[in-house]
Write an enzyme that holds these catalytic residues in place. Structure first.
Site, mmCIF file in Angstrom:
data_model
loop_
_atom_site.group_PDB
_atom_site.id
_atom_site.type_symbol
_atom_site.label_atom_id
_atom_site.label_comp_id
_atom_site.label_asym_id
_atom_site.label_seq_id
_atom_site.Cartn_x
_atom_site.Cartn_y
_atom_site.Cartn_z
ATOM 1 N N GLU A 160 27.712 -43.457 72.802
ATOM 2 C CA GLU A 160 27.552 -42.530 71.675
ATOM 3 C C GLU A 160 28.621 -41.448 71.667
ATOM 4 O O GLU A 160 28.533 -40.489 70.928
ATOM 5 C CB GLU A 160 26.149 -41.914 71.704
ATOM 6 N N ASP A 186 25.220 -39.819 67.263
ATOM 7 C CA ASP A 186 26.209 -39.004 67.969
ATOM 8 C C ASP A 186 27.602 -39.616 67.909
ATOM 9 O O ASP A 186 28.589 -38.882 67.790
ATOM 10 C CB ASP A 186 25.785 -38.795 69.431
ATOM 11 N N CYS A 201 20.866 -48.183 68.419
ATOM 12 C CA CYS A 201 19.631 -47.432 68.238
ATOM 13 C C CYS A 201 19.826 -46.214 67.349
ATOM 14 O O CYS A 201 18.900 -45.460 67.110
ATOM 15 C CB CYS A 201 19.038 -47.023 69.581
ATOM 16 N N HIS A 220 -5.320 -37.217 58.572
ATOM 17 C CA HIS A 220 -6.154 -38.414 58.486
ATOM 18 C C HIS A 220 -6.158 -38.992 57.083
ATOM 19 O O HIS A 220 -6.167 -40.200 56.894
ATOM 20 C CB HIS A 220 -7.590 -38.088 58.914
#
Ligand code: PEP
Ligand code: MG
Length: 566
Positions: A428, A452, A499, A186
């Site tokens: 990938e 990958d 991505c 926190h």
């Protein structure tokens, strides 16, 4: 130099103020009048809650609603009937309120601390904060006034509790150093929300630093410089200026579309791992989710998640995104992602073995339940399906056939779903790059997984430091793969995103613009930086750079050249 965890980026230069721990000592005693003691305890809880509401109001004004909720959570914890009931039981056994509070809170603190899980351990910090607050009220001790900290203060404390944070005036506090805490505690969240540079988990900070000494806090690197020279102060003052200027520039891009310098629009999505991360994606100004790694749902448990559990998770993420696209990648296990209860056989070469789509297609019941869960969630938002590790067209066809079977089942049961759900391929593997022309004819979209793709193209394990010199997306072979995949998608008119981590790399961005990428999916903290980097280039400039790069022979040449232009 003291080293800790960089938990809130930025540079702070200022004088130390040590927040010593309050001595909340008391003498345990037997009490005769139980009712009076219960009243004293309840009164203290009421006062604690009133104080907390006031602190939360202050935080709401200075920082925001979400941060205020952290403090309001304290009220929920202490008002919890179980916890309160346990404390009162001890008082009823004639112990004083101080001892009762201390004992029960300690039990919770020990229990939460033992889990080793970041989020649960955070709860321990919350309970410690509650215990100290109530004990201070019972003992009539005044709290340390952090709000009195003068301008240019670097707060140094064992643990920065949410209630302490409430007193912080962000115009006066320029840095925070603590002995405990992690990136996700926190205190880290609050420090980031207040935009105060913070270094957490610096061993012995409270004893090794002294009040009023000058320090430099580098919250990005997690470093604290003691007794800095004039030269260092000058250097870090300049760094601070640059940091603040860049932050302002980035913030000015919030809510803006992602466009190149000549006005070509791109989609800028986020990668997430849990439904909760969808909130981070929205807060980071992501325009959707380009990769939801669903493995988390299958990990840290002893059996497969049910279709309903998965449905809830996907639906939750989709609702958080409020209609923005959500690309859900089906289970990508094996290789470096193990799930013990599936009992996968040990393989000589797991990265080339029985994993991801290969495993799913052979475990059809499990796979179908995931696909049905995704389809059901698709009634609540713009959801798309993506298959990992595709190496052959048949895998895409089989996966698609299963999607059709799942659709038929749902239709038969009158369950709503998106009939036109898009089904894409994560490109990938080297094979998927080479047959990208064939895959593009049958996939609704591509997303290039460079993490990958780099490994499989270079035959270099992404986790092996001995071959890391080969593992680079700037290798001519990998760049040719990426270019080919994008060109094949463009030729068939399907969207093509990236991505893998390379999507956020400033060197890679002009190349991707030139090749014709249409969507970038990056981690939440990178969103605004990527938007900024995309805005720097026109297509013509990007083409010129890509033209030169693609004529180069080695990765070293490519890297050296890109460093001069980016
Ligand atoms: C990739 O391979 O590039 C990717 C994004 O997926 P993961 O890192 O989950 O394998
Ligand atoms: Mg991958």
């Amino acid at each position: 130099m003291l080293k800790g965890i960089g938990a809130s980026d930025g540079i702070g230069i200022g004088r130390v103020m040590i927040i010593a721990e309050q001595t909340l000592e008391y003498t345990p005693r037997e009490i005769a009048d139980v009712d009076a003691e219960l009243e004293r305890f309840r009164g203290a809880v009421d006062k604690f809650c009133d104080n907390t509401i006031a602190q939360a109001d202050a935080i709401r004004q200075s920082t925001g609603e979400k941060e205020a909720e952290i403090l309001m959570g304290h009220i929920a914890i202490i008002r919890d009937p179980f916890m309160g009931g346990e404390i009162e039981n001890i008082i009823k056994a004639n112990q004083c309120a101080e001892a009762a509070v201390d004992q029960i809170c300690k039990m919770f603190i020990d229990m939460f601390s033992a889990t080793g899980d970041d989020l649960t351990m955070q709860r321990a910090a919350d309970v410690r904060d509650i215990r100290d607050g109530i004990l201070a009220i019972l003992l009539g001790i005044e709290e340390v006034k952090i709000s009195d900290a003068p301008a240019g203060t670097v707060l140094v404390t064992k643990e920065l509790t949410p209630s302490m944070t409430a007193g912080i005036k962000r115009e006066n506090v320029v840095g925070i150093i603590t002995e405990t805490g992690s990136q996700t505690s926190h205190s880290a969240i609050l420090a980031r929300a207040l935009e105060i540079p913070a270094v957490l988990s610096v061993p012995g900070a409270v004893t090794s630093l002294s009040s009023d000494e000058l320090v430099i806090v580098d919250g990005g690197k997690g470093e604290v410089y003691t007794a800095p020279t004039e030269e260092q102060v000058g250097e870090y003052t300049a760094k601070r200026e640059t940091f603040l200027r860049e932050r302002r520039e980035l913030e000015s891009l919030r809510g803006k579309p992602t466009v190149s310098a000549d006005g070509i629009e791109y989609e800028l999505f986020c990668n997430i791992g849990t439904p909760k991360d969808a909130t981070k994606a929205v807060e980071a100004d992501g325009e959707g989710v380009g990769l939801f790694r669903t493995e988390f749902l299958f990990m840290d448990r002893n059996q497969l998640p049910t279709e309903d559990e998965q449905f809830d998770a996907y639906k939750q993420a989709s609702l958080i995104l409020k209609g923005k696209p959500l690309i859900i990648r089906t289970l990508d296990i094996g290789g470096d992602k193990e799930i013990p209860y599936l009992g996968l056989a040990k393989e000589e070469n797991p990265f080339m073995g029985f994993r991801a789509i290969r495993y799913c297609l052979k475990n059809r019941a499990m796979f179908k339940s995931q696909i049905k869960a995704i389809l059901r969630a698709s009634a609540f938002g713009d959801i798309r399906i993506m298959f990992p590790l595709i190496t052959a067209v048949e895998e895409l066809r089989e996966g698609r056939a299963l999607v059709e079977e799942a659709k038929a089942d749902l239709r038969a049961s009158d369950i709503a779903f998106d009939e036109n759900i898009q089904v894409g391929v994560m490109t990938e593997t080297a094979a998927s790059g080479v047959i990208a022309d064939l895959l593009a004819k049958e996939a609704d979209f591509f997303s290039i997984g460079t993490n990958d793709l780099t490994g499989y193209t270079m035959a270099a394990d992404r986790g092996n430091s001995d071959v890391s010199y080969l593992y680079s997306p700037l290798q001519p072979s990998v760049l040719r793969m990426i270019r080919r995949i994008i060109k094949c998608a463009n030729a068939e008119g399907i969207p093509v995103g990236m991505c893998g981590e390379a999507a956020a790399s400033p060197e890679m961005i002009p190349l991707l613009i030139s090749f014709g990428l249409t969507e970038f999916s990056v981690s939440a903290p990178s969103v605004l930086k990527v938007r900024k980097n995309i805005s720097k280039w026109t297509k013509a400039e990007a083409d010129e750079i890509a033209g030169k790069v693609m004529a180069m022979t080695t990765e070293a040449e490519v890297k050296a050249y890109l460093e001069t232009v980016v």
